[in-house]
Design an enzyme around this catalytic site. Structure first.
Site, mmCIF file in Angstrom:
data_model
loop_
_atom_site.group_PDB
_atom_site.id
_atom_site.type_symbol
_atom_site.label_atom_id
_atom_site.label_comp_id
_atom_site.label_asym_id
_atom_site.label_seq_id
_atom_site.Cartn_x
_atom_site.Cartn_y
_atom_site.Cartn_z
ATOM 1 N N ARG A 132 0.873 -1.157 -0.035
ATOM 2 C CA ARG A 132 0.038 -0.046 0.238
ATOM 3 C C ARG A 132 0.870 1.297 0.039
ATOM 4 O O ARG A 132 2.263 1.071 -0.163
ATOM 5 C CB ARG A 132 -1.030 0.097 1.256
ATOM 6 C CG ARG A 132 -0.143 0.085 2.474
ATOM 7 C CD ARG A 132 -0.825 0.051 3.599
ATOM 8 N NE ARG A 132 -0.434 0.427 5.105
ATOM 9 C CZ ARG A 132 -0.375 -0.111 6.241
ATOM 10 N NH1 ARG A 132 -1.474 -0.831 6.296
ATOM 11 N NH2 ARG A 132 0.342 0.206 7.009
ATOM 12 N N GLY A 133 0.128 2.273 0.041
ATOM 13 C CA GLY A 133 0.931 3.683 0.253
ATOM 14 C C GLY A 133 1.953 3.916 -0.872
ATOM 15 O O GLY A 133 1.916 3.752 -2.065
ATOM 16 N N ASP A 141 6.370 -7.514 0.834
ATOM 17 C CA ASP A 141 5.610 -7.062 2.146
ATOM 18 C C ASP A 141 5.469 -7.860 2.997
ATOM 19 O O ASP A 141 5.251 -9.113 2.831
ATOM 20 C CB ASP A 141 4.239 -6.397 1.640
ATOM 21 C CG ASP A 141 3.694 -5.372 2.609
ATOM 22 O OD1 ASP A 141 3.838 -4.065 2.104
ATOM 23 O OD2 ASP A 141 3.526 -5.592 3.603
ATOM 24 N N VAL A 162 11.576 -7.713 6.381
ATOM 25 C CA VAL A 162 12.740 -7.007 6.273
ATOM 26 C C VAL A 162 13.543 -7.437 7.181
ATOM 27 O O VAL A 162 14.817 -7.002 7.430
ATOM 28 C CB VAL A 162 12.861 -5.496 5.512
ATOM 29 C CG1 VAL A 162 12.108 -5.519 4.255
ATOM 30 C CG2 VAL A 162 12.094 -4.689 6.934
ATOM 31 N N SER A 216 12.868 10.088 5.103
ATOM 32 C CA SER A 216 11.798 11.115 5.532
ATOM 33 C C SER A 216 12.490 12.494 5.676
ATOM 34 O O SER A 216 13.799 12.516 5.911
ATOM 35 C CB SER A 216 11.325 10.529 6.679
ATOM 36 O OG SER A 216 10.589 11.329 7.445
ATOM 37 N N TYR A 258 11.894 6.825 15.283
ATOM 38 C CA TYR A 258 11.809 6.860 13.845
ATOM 39 C C TYR A 258 12.948 7.994 13.458
ATOM 40 O O TYR A 258 13.260 7.818 12.439
ATOM 41 C CB TYR A 258 10.106 7.662 13.717
ATOM 42 C CG TYR A 258 9.934 7.883 12.246
ATOM 43 C CD1 TYR A 258 9.533 6.745 11.569
ATOM 44 C CD2 TYR A 258 9.782 8.859 11.817
ATOM 45 C CE1 TYR A 258 9.457 6.815 10.070
ATOM 46 C CE2 TYR A 258 9.534 9.255 10.275
ATOM 47 C CZ TYR A 258 9.205 8.093 9.579
ATOM 48 O OH TYR A 258 9.009 8.126 8.242
ATOM 49 N N LYS A 302 15.654 7.097 10.382
ATOM 50 C CA LYS A 302 15.689 7.911 9.237
ATOM 51 C C LYS A 302 17.040 8.387 8.967
ATOM 52 O O LYS A 302 17.472 8.572 8.034
ATOM 53 C CB LYS A 302 14.581 8.671 9.101
ATOM 54 C CG LYS A 302 13.174 7.957 8.928
ATOM 55 C CD LYS A 302 12.942 6.853 7.865
ATOM 56 C CE LYS A 302 11.784 6.321 7.331
ATOM 57 N NZ LYS A 302 11.833 5.414 6.510
ATOM 58 N N VAL A 318 3.073 12.762 3.549
ATOM 59 C CA VAL A 318 2.500 12.302 2.432
ATOM 60 C C VAL A 318 1.158 11.849 2.909
ATOM 61 O O VAL A 318 0.516 11.384 3.788
ATOM 62 C CB VAL A 318 3.210 10.795 2.166
ATOM 63 C CG1 VAL A 318 2.531 10.251 0.860
ATOM 64 C CG2 VAL A 318 4.459 11.195 1.766
HETATM 65 N N1 NAD Z 1 3.421 8.857 4.957
HETATM 66 C C1 NAD Z 1 4.232 9.805 5.269
HETATM 67 O O1 NAD Z 1 3.732 10.942 5.603
HETATM 68 C C2 NAD Z 1 5.730 9.443 4.869
HETATM 69 C C3 NAD Z 1 6.749 10.726 5.341
HETATM 70 C C4 NAD Z 1 8.123 10.399 5.041
HETATM 71 C C5 NAD Z 1 8.465 9.107 4.868
HETATM 72 N N2 NAD Z 1 7.564 8.228 4.665
HETATM 73 C C6 NAD Z 1 8.373 6.811 4.462
HETATM 74 O O2 NAD Z 1 7.614 6.138 3.211
HETATM 75 C C7 NAD Z 1 7.853 4.664 3.351
HETATM 76 C C8 NAD Z 1 6.307 4.279 3.192
HETATM 77 O O3 NAD Z 1 5.229 4.669 3.881
HETATM 78 P P1 NAD Z 1 3.854 4.851 3.807
HETATM 79 O O4 NAD Z 1 3.119 6.215 4.303
HETATM 80 O O5 NAD Z 1 3.208 4.380 2.478
HETATM 81 O O6 NAD Z 1 3.455 3.854 4.991
HETATM 82 P P2 NAD Z 1 2.358 2.571 5.143
HETATM 83 O O7 NAD Z 1 2.252 2.083 6.705
HETATM 84 O O8 NAD Z 1 1.074 3.033 4.379
HETATM 85 O O9 NAD Z 1 3.065 1.733 4.290
HETATM 86 C C9 NAD Z 1 4.246 0.972 4.731
HETATM 87 C C10 NAD Z 1 4.239 -0.568 4.061
HETATM 88 O O10 NAD Z 1 5.495 -1.116 4.570
HETATM 89 C C11 NAD Z 1 5.136 -2.453 5.134
HETATM 90 N N3 NAD Z 1 6.164 -3.112 6.097
HETATM 91 C C12 NAD Z 1 6.205 -2.509 7.400
HETATM 92 N N4 NAD Z 1 7.048 -3.365 7.905
HETATM 93 C C13 NAD Z 1 7.872 -4.308 7.112
HETATM 94 C C14 NAD Z 1 8.528 -5.355 7.312
HETATM 95 N N5 NAD Z 1 9.095 -5.601 8.436
HETATM 96 N N6 NAD Z 1 8.983 -5.929 6.282
HETATM 97 C C15 NAD Z 1 8.232 -5.875 4.915
HETATM 98 N N7 NAD Z 1 7.215 -4.874 4.858
HETATM 99 C C16 NAD Z 1 6.912 -3.970 6.232
HETATM 100 C C17 NAD Z 1 3.785 -2.586 5.428
HETATM 101 O O11 NAD Z 1 2.956 -3.697 5.515
HETATM 102 C C18 NAD Z 1 3.109 -1.222 4.463
HETATM 103 O O12 NAD Z 1 2.686 -2.189 3.515
HETATM 104 C C19 NAD Z 1 8.013 4.440 4.829
HETATM 105 O O13 NAD Z 1 9.681 4.212 4.844
HETATM 106 C C20 NAD Z 1 7.893 5.845 5.441
HETATM 107 O O14 NAD Z 1 8.951 5.958 6.618
HETATM 108 C C21 NAD Z 1 6.436 8.330 4.698
#
Ligand code: NAD
Length: 276
Positions: free
Chosen positions: A17-18, A38, A77, A157, A170, A174, A203
């Site tokens: 997702r995401g 995932d 991971v 991030s 966090y 990062k 995001v």
């Molecule tokens: N959403 C934000 O505002 C934002 C801002 C800055 C950085 N980020 C970074 O972007 C990346 C994605 O974030 P997102 O917003 O899509 O979050 P999200 O929670 O929607 O998606 C994260 C995904 O990672 C998977 N995941 C978590 N732990 C895992 C593991 N141990 N092994 C394999 N998969 C795993 C989850 O199942 C999920 O599908 C992250 O690294 C996050 O730190 C997000």
């Protein structure tokens, strides 16, 4: 039609997702074949659900609709052997590995002053966000160095550049990922394997992407889900949240040959947040 990643194979972690889903579909639209990784199962100490297996399948379907060949892997991971298996399966199936997007990440457990964070909570944050990226990089790097070619994109991030109150784990994870990016870029530069980081700001979770992180970051600091977007927008100099597509666009550029002389770079996609 030839795309910017035609003939390339890319692994995207956290693709259920995401931002991971946005990267996967953007890469598929540009001709890449994909290995979508995932955990698709909940993690201990993380106070919100991970993606589900059906969300991972949905990402795969979206990519196949763009013409990509897709392999999915339910892998964690935090597990080095699983990371190595993912890379071996990618090379086995597609003949090479050209791109790795280290996107899997967690935003919580967070929301407490640093000395209130438990040992287990600290450990899971570092183990997923920093060690997980390192494990995937280690597995993919060996194959890319042997091929003298590859691009690794670490989704860090703004928390890799500046501090945030009540998010010490966090922020530390990062910042570590940004450091890993620079160090690995130097190690791999002689082999034409590039390593760069993207630092998104807040995001938008987004209906199509089903992202979960921003709402959960808000919840951990007491912001109601209904208010979280409006609340986070007030912190953004451009008065907008970042879209997952924006992050995917930066990752796509770093994955492609258009960025062939960029390594060790840290690109913000944050609507000006870290410029202050
Ligand atoms: N959403 C934000 O505002 C934002 C801002 C800055 C950085 N980020 C970074 O972007 C990346 C994605 O974030 P997102 O917003 O899509 O979050 P999200 O929670 O929607 O998606 C994260 C995904 O990672 C998977 N995941 C978590 N732990 C895992 C593991 N141990 N092994 C394999 N998969 C795993 C989850 O199942 C999920 O599908 C992250 O690294 C996050 O730190 C997000």
């Amino acid at each position: 039609m030839s795309g910017r990643l035609t003939g390339r194979t890319a692994i995207v972690t956290g693709a259920g997702r995401g931002v991971g889903r946005a990267c996967a579909t953007a890469f598929a639209a540009q001709g890449a074949d994909l290995v979508l990784v995932d955990i698709a199962a909940d993690l201990p100490h993380v106070p919100y659900p991970a993606a589900t297996p059906s969300q991972l399948d949905h990402t795969a379907r979206l990519c196949r609709e763009q013409g990509a060949a897709v392999l999915t892997a339910r892998a964690d991971v935090r597990d080095a052997a699983a990371c190595e298996r993912v890379v071996a399966d990618a090379v086995d199936r597609f003949g090479s590995l050209d791109v790795l997007v280290n996107n899997a990440g967690i935003a919580g457990p967070s929301g407490r002053i640093v000395h209130e964070v438990t040992e287990d909570e600290w450990a899971v944050m570092i183990d997923v966000n920093l060690n997980g990226a390192w494990r995937m990089l280690k597995a993919a790097g060996a194959s890319m160095v042997a091929a003298r070619s590859g691009s690794i994109v670490n989704i860090a991030s703004t928390a890799g550049l500046v501090g945030y109150r009540n998010f010490a784990g966090y922020v530390a994870s990062k910042h570590g990922l940004v450091g890993l990016t620079k160090a690995a870029a130097l190690d791999y530069a002689p082999y034409r394997v590039r390593v760069n980081a993207v630092c998104p700001g807040s995001v938008r979770d987004g209906e199509a992407w089903e992202g979960r992180m921003l709402v959960e970051i808000g919840r951990s600091i007491g912001i109601e889900p209904a208010d979280h977007e409006a609340e986070f927008i007030t912190q953004m100099p451009m008065n907008t949240l970042v879209e997952a597509d924006d992050v995917a666009g930066a990752a796509l550029w770093l994955a492609s040959e258009e960025s062939r002389h960029s390594t060790g770079g840290v690109i913000t996609v944050d609507a000006g947040y870290s410029a202050r």
